[in-house]
Structures are given as C-alpha cells and as structure tokens.
Scaffold this motif. Sequence first.
Motif, PDB file in Angstrom:
ATOM      1  N   SER A 167       0.828  -1.200   0.000  1.00  0.00           N
ATOM      2  CA  SER A 167       0.000   0.000   0.000  1.00  0.00           C
ATOM      3  C   SER A 167       0.862   1.249   0.000  1.00  0.00           C
ATOM      4  O   SER A 167       1.887   1.326   0.701  1.00  0.00           O
ATOM      5  CB  SER A 167      -0.915  -0.003   1.221  1.00  0.00           C
ATOM      6  OG  SER A 167      -1.538   1.254   1.380  1.00  0.00           O
ATOM      7  N   SER A 169       0.151   3.912   1.367  1.00  0.00           N
ATOM      8  CA  SER A 169       0.047   4.544   2.687  1.00  0.00           C
ATOM      9  C   SER A 169       0.919   3.858   3.734  1.00  0.00           C
ATOM     10  O   SER A 169       1.165   4.419   4.801  1.00  0.00           O
ATOM     11  CB  SER A 169      -1.408   4.542   3.156  1.00  0.00           C
ATOM     12  OG  SER A 169      -1.880   3.214   3.316  1.00  0.00           O
ATOM     13  N   GLN A 170       1.401   2.627   3.437  1.00  0.00           N
ATOM     14  CA  GLN A 170       2.267   1.893   4.360  1.00  0.00           C
ATOM     15  C   GLN A 170       3.411   1.241   3.577  1.00  0.00           C
ATOM     16  O   GLN A 170       3.505   0.007   3.484  1.00  0.00           O
ATOM     17  CB  GLN A 170       1.476   0.835   5.119  1.00  0.00           C
ATOM     18  CG  GLN A 170       0.420   1.398   6.063  1.00  0.00           C
ATOM     19  CD  GLN A 170      -0.312   0.301   6.807  1.00  0.00           C
ATOM     20  OE1 GLN A 170      -0.936  -0.575   6.217  1.00  0.00           O
ATOM     21  NE2 GLN A 170      -0.217   0.334   8.132  1.00  0.00           N
ATOM     22  N   THR A 172       6.489   0.654   4.011  1.00  0.00           N
ATOM     23  CA  THR A 172       7.493  -0.183   4.665  1.00  0.00           C
ATOM     24  C   THR A 172       6.903  -1.440   5.292  1.00  0.00           C
ATOM     25  O   THR A 172       7.632  -2.248   5.862  1.00  0.00           O
ATOM     26  CB  THR A 172       8.223   0.623   5.764  1.00  0.00           C
ATOM     27  OG1 THR A 172       7.274   1.021   6.758  1.00  0.00           O
ATOM     28  CG2 THR A 172       8.907   1.856   5.172  1.00  0.00           C
ATOM     29  N   ASN A 173       5.600  -1.631   5.149  1.00  0.00           N
ATOM     30  CA  ASN A 173       4.923  -2.756   5.799  1.00  0.00           C
ATOM     31  C   ASN A 173       4.859  -3.955   4.846  1.00  0.00           C
ATOM     32  O   ASN A 173       3.855  -4.164   4.162  1.00  0.00           O
ATOM     33  CB  ASN A 173       3.512  -2.347   6.233  1.00  0.00           C
ATOM     34  CG  ASN A 173       2.778  -3.490   6.917  1.00  0.00           C
ATOM     35  OD1 ASN A 173       3.401  -4.425   7.419  1.00  0.00           O
ATOM     36  ND2 ASN A 173       1.448  -3.411   6.927  1.00  0.00           N
ATOM     37  N   GLY A 176       2.106  -6.470   4.819  1.00  0.00           N
ATOM     38  CA  GLY A 176       0.912  -6.140   4.050  1.00  0.00           C
ATOM     39  C   GLY A 176       1.101  -6.322   2.554  1.00  0.00           C
ATOM     40  O   GLY A 176       0.383  -5.714   1.758  1.00  0.00           O
TER      41      GLY A 176
END
Length: 240
Positions: A167, A169-170, A172-173, A176
């Motif tokens: 995503s 919006s994230q 570095t995740n 996810g």
Amino acid sequence: QWSDIVIAGPNSRKLLAAVGTDIPLEALEFPFMTFRDGKVAGVASRVFRISFSGELSYEINIATDEARHVWEALVEHGDQYGLTPYGTEALHVLRAEKGFIIVGQETDGSVTPDDVGLGRMVSTKKWFIGKEALRLPIMSDTNRRQLVGIVAIKTEERLPYSAHLVSASQPTNLAGSQGWITSLTYSPTVGYDIALALLENGRSRIGEDLVASAPIAGHRVKVRVVSPHFFDPEGKRQNA
C-alpha cells in the motif's frame, strides 16, 4: 531429433516465400495458432503460426540433420529483409511487452489459468487433470492474485527487482504485501522499465497506485497498476 527455427517480424512471410515452400502462407489459408506440413528450402517441415514475440512469426520444425541447411537458406535470403539473429534476452523483452507469461516465472503451483488471463482456454465440458481442483472455493476467491502490469509513476525511475507490492500509505509494511513483481525489463519500445506482477484482485485495480518495495536493497518506487499488455494489445501484428 528435431530443431526449431523461428522467424519473426513483418517480413517473415516474405522471407519464408523467398526460401521456397509449398505451404500456403496467406493469413486466410494459414491463420494464427495453426500449423501446416510441407517443405521449406526443400526439407520436410512442420511449420507453426505461433508467436512468443508478438510479431508475425513462423516456427519451422525440421529434422536436426537438416537444420543447418534451412538456417543458412534463411540467412542467405534474409539479407534483403534486414534479417538478424536474436537471443533469449531480446525474446524476454519482446514477450514481456506483450504480457506473455513464462511458466515457473509468472506461475507457481498455486496459479490457475484464470489468474494469468487464460481462463477462456479452460474447457467447461471436457474432463482434464486438475478440473476438480478448479472447483474448490479458494479458486474463485476474489482476492486471488492476478497478472497485471506495473510501471513507475515517474517513468524515469528504475523499478526494483524482487519487489513486493504494498500500500502507498504503508510503504514499509511488507507484512501487508499484496503481490510481487514476477518479470522486469527495460522496454526500448515504450522507453522505460516495465514489469509483470501477480497482485491480489489485480484486474479490478488497473490504475491504482502502490509501492514496489525491495527491502534487502532498500529500494522503493511508487508504481501504477496497468494492463500487462504494453504493446499491440489487439494482437494485430501476430495475426497479420
């Protein structure tokens, strides 16, 4: 025991005629995705109208002992058409531009024909190995990863190898991760990096922005989901 020589490009029909063949070559008599038996350069051959480059293409199958003769005849007559041999690296660029998959690269043991856009090839009437598996509920899950194209939003940026799609919006995740890049190349035709990827519910997400993240290299790029067909999506060239 067999050799396969591929000629591809807008002059391939002219070249095959120049070498000499008793096979009718016009599209109505010899359409795409068919084959014909006959002689090429005086040699018994089986010729296929298939294409892994997206171009008008003929694959000539001959006995290996005759391969050099046919190759040399093609090279000799090909001078007038600007013929040049091309290798697997060029072939991989051409096939990626067309969105053609490589089994074991765009696929693994979990990927179905529909995931890579080939669902129409699966018979609804005939039995075949794996048909029962395709009836499992997981095979119709709306979040299955599907083949898509990926480009950098800023096309001058290089796409990262071995990247997960996460995503925006994230970024570095990686927990996810919604998919990953399966093939990546610079395309001289479009003038920037292009990639094929498997993305959750990908076909419905064309136009969406994500981040391609390769954590080991620390390389992240904002990308856009696009069609996997970067060049001649209608197939006009291969069907000519």
